[in-house]
Design an enzyme around this catalytic site. Structure first.
Site, PDB file in Angstrom:
ATOM      1  N   MET A 163      17.368  14.754  75.745  1.00 27.27           N
ATOM      2  CA  MET A 163      16.415  16.046  74.911  1.00 27.27           C
ATOM      3  C   MET A 163      16.218  16.326  73.664  1.00 27.27           C
ATOM      4  SD  MET A 163      17.323  19.603  76.749  1.00 27.27           S
ATOM      5  CE  MET A 163      16.752  19.214  77.949  1.00 27.27           C
ATOM      6  N   HIS A 212      25.438  10.919  73.187  1.00 27.01           N
ATOM      7  CA  HIS A 212      25.480  12.767  72.771  1.00 27.01           C
ATOM      8  C   HIS A 212      26.299  12.839  73.731  1.00 27.01           C
ATOM      9  CE1 HIS A 212      21.158  13.564  70.450  1.00 27.01           C
ATOM     10  NE2 HIS A 212      22.648  13.310  68.990  1.00 27.01           N
ATOM     11  N   SER A 243      20.850   9.989  74.446  1.00 31.40           N
ATOM     12  CA  SER A 243      21.362  11.916  74.643  1.00 31.40           C
ATOM     13  C   SER A 243      21.445  11.378  76.889  1.00 31.40           C
ATOM     14  CB  SER A 243      21.054  12.675  74.425  1.00 31.40           C
ATOM     15  OG  SER A 243      21.226  13.445  74.493  1.00 31.40           O
ATOM     16  N   THR A 244      21.096  12.850  77.098  1.00 29.03           N
ATOM     17  CA  THR A 244      20.349  13.080  78.182  1.00 29.03           C
ATOM     18  C   THR A 244      20.134  11.305  78.896  1.00 29.03           C
ATOM     19  OG1 THR A 244      20.288  15.117  77.639  1.00 29.03           O
ATOM     20  CG2 THR A 244      19.831  14.634  80.258  1.00 29.03           C
ATOM     21  N   ASP A 256      16.552  14.009  67.816  1.00 27.33           N
ATOM     22  CA  ASP A 256      17.809  13.276  67.434  1.00 27.33           C
ATOM     23  C   ASP A 256      17.150  11.959  66.742  1.00 27.33           C
ATOM     24  OD1 ASP A 256      20.145  12.812  65.557  1.00 27.33           O
ATOM     25  OD2 ASP A 256      21.405  12.584  67.979  1.00 27.33           O
TER      26      ASP A 256
END
Length: 378
Positions: free
Chosen positions: A319, A224, A197-198, A322
């Site tokens: 973050m 993401h 993600s991030t 998941d």
């Protein structure tokens, strides 16, 4: 003491709106506002902010140029505000290449379906980068994004409280860690899966660009990211990599040696169809079982059903948590799970979730993943 934020945007109305949102959190203080990239560089040097929010299109000096100059002169975490268009996607990816750490849609209606969630998400993302800037380590839970946007929508599936990051139970000094190639296990593999993600776009570039062209297995990637971005991101990875990288398509037959990126804003699963593995790409309804669009958990769980334990699963920077459930399902089947280490993660949420729970057995610096993957699987 509150974290110091610099807002950079040529619109006084947007600057005022972002300031109002950020300063609702007592831990955030807007110490300056810049109207263009040139002013941003001067203010970064003078004000020493913990995080900069940066527009892309501005007069005098655009955001991408400003990011490059700031990272060269006085590096600081930067979060970009981007339009959800193909042009916005390319510009945002350029900004991430230049050194920006994260991005959010500029239209707040694209961030979340209601104002409260949009406010909480923006605050959480900025604070996450502030902690990275300060080398933050704590046993206190870190707040993850609330119910949120097309590409980052956590609800209640992973834990009893989805808004709290998992806490570290293994100290950094005793965690399994390697910065160089380890000893291959000799395990049989049929695919590689990656969730992030991030900070993921830059991390994925580092992992994928040096994997050899003759890599013998398919690679499934869940990042993401909004729907407008994933095609452009796949095209960029394809240009940079020796591998073929593409956005996965519904009904497409999986081929060895190809890296498939899950389409943003949708869900991706693999399934057996007459002794062939195919993709199913679908729009998931907004309900209590859906975490993210795309979701690492959903893709990883489908991989576990099709490939069993013949999988190397990797969780990179991001973050939230998941991937924890999906990685756990893979682990039960006998798969190997690796995670990115805290020191090289932009946000140590997703990797921490699989490390602290004992799902991941090894942890690597982002610069070491490619060599370890090749040594383990090829």
């Amino acid at each position: 003491m509150a974290y110091k934020i610099l807002i950079v945007d040529d619109s006084i109305f947007f600057r005022r709106r972002v300031k109002e949102i950020l300063e609702q959190d007592p831990n955030l203080e807007v110490v300056g506002e810049a109207r263009n990239g040139q002013e941003a560089i001067e203010m970064v040097i003078r004000l020493n902010p913990d995080v900069v929010t940066m527009d892309i299109e501005m007069p005098i000096m655009d955001g991408i140029t400003a990011v490059k100059k700031i990272m060269a002169r006085k590096p600081v975490p930067i979060i970009m505000f981007s339009s959800l268009t193909s042009e916005g996607a390319k510009a945002t990816l350029d900004a991430l290449d230049a050194g920006a750490m994260d991005f959010l849609p500029k239209k707040f209606d694209d961030i979340a379906s209601n104002r409260r969630d949009a406010v909480a998400l923006l605050q959480a993302r900025v604070k996450g980068l502030c902690r990275k800037h300060h080398g933050f380590r704590s046993s206190t839970p870190t707040v993850a994004p609330p119910k949120a946007i097309l590409f980052n929508k956590p609800v209640s599936r992973n834990t009893g409280n989805p808004l709290v990051q998992p806490t570290r139970t293994t100290p950094v000094s005793t965690a399994i860690y390697s910065s160089s190639a380890g000893i291959p296990s000799g395990k049989k593999y049929r695919c590689l899966t990656i969730g992030t993600s991030t900070g993921g776009p830059v991390a994925l570039q580092k992992v994928l660009t040096n994997i050899p062209k003759n890599f013998p297995y398919p690679i499934f990637i869940v990042q993401h990211m909004p729907g407008a971005f994933t095609r452009a991101f796949a095209e960029r990875l394809n240009q940079l990599s020796k591998l073929t990288v593409k956005e996965a398509e519904n009904g497409e037959i999986v081929e060895a040696g190809v890296a498939y990126l899950a389409p943003g804003g949708r869900q991706l699963i693999v399934k057996n169809d007459s002794h062939r593995v195919k993709f199913s790409v679908y729009d998931a309804p907004d309900n209590a079982d859906i975490l993210y669009k795309p979701s690492v958990d959903i893709t990883f769980e489908s991989v576990a059903k099709v490939y069993g334990g013949d999988v190397l699963g990797i969780i990179l920077t991001g973050m939230g948590a998941d991937g924890k459930v999906g990685a756990s399902e893979l682990k039960k089947k006998g798969a190997k799970i690796w995670a990115q280490d805290e020191r090289s993660s932009v946000v140590y949420g997703m990797p921490q979730a699989v490390m602290s729970s004992g799902i991941a057995e090894r942890e690597f610096s982002i610069d070491s993943f490619e060599s370890n993957i090749v040594k383990e699987m090829v």
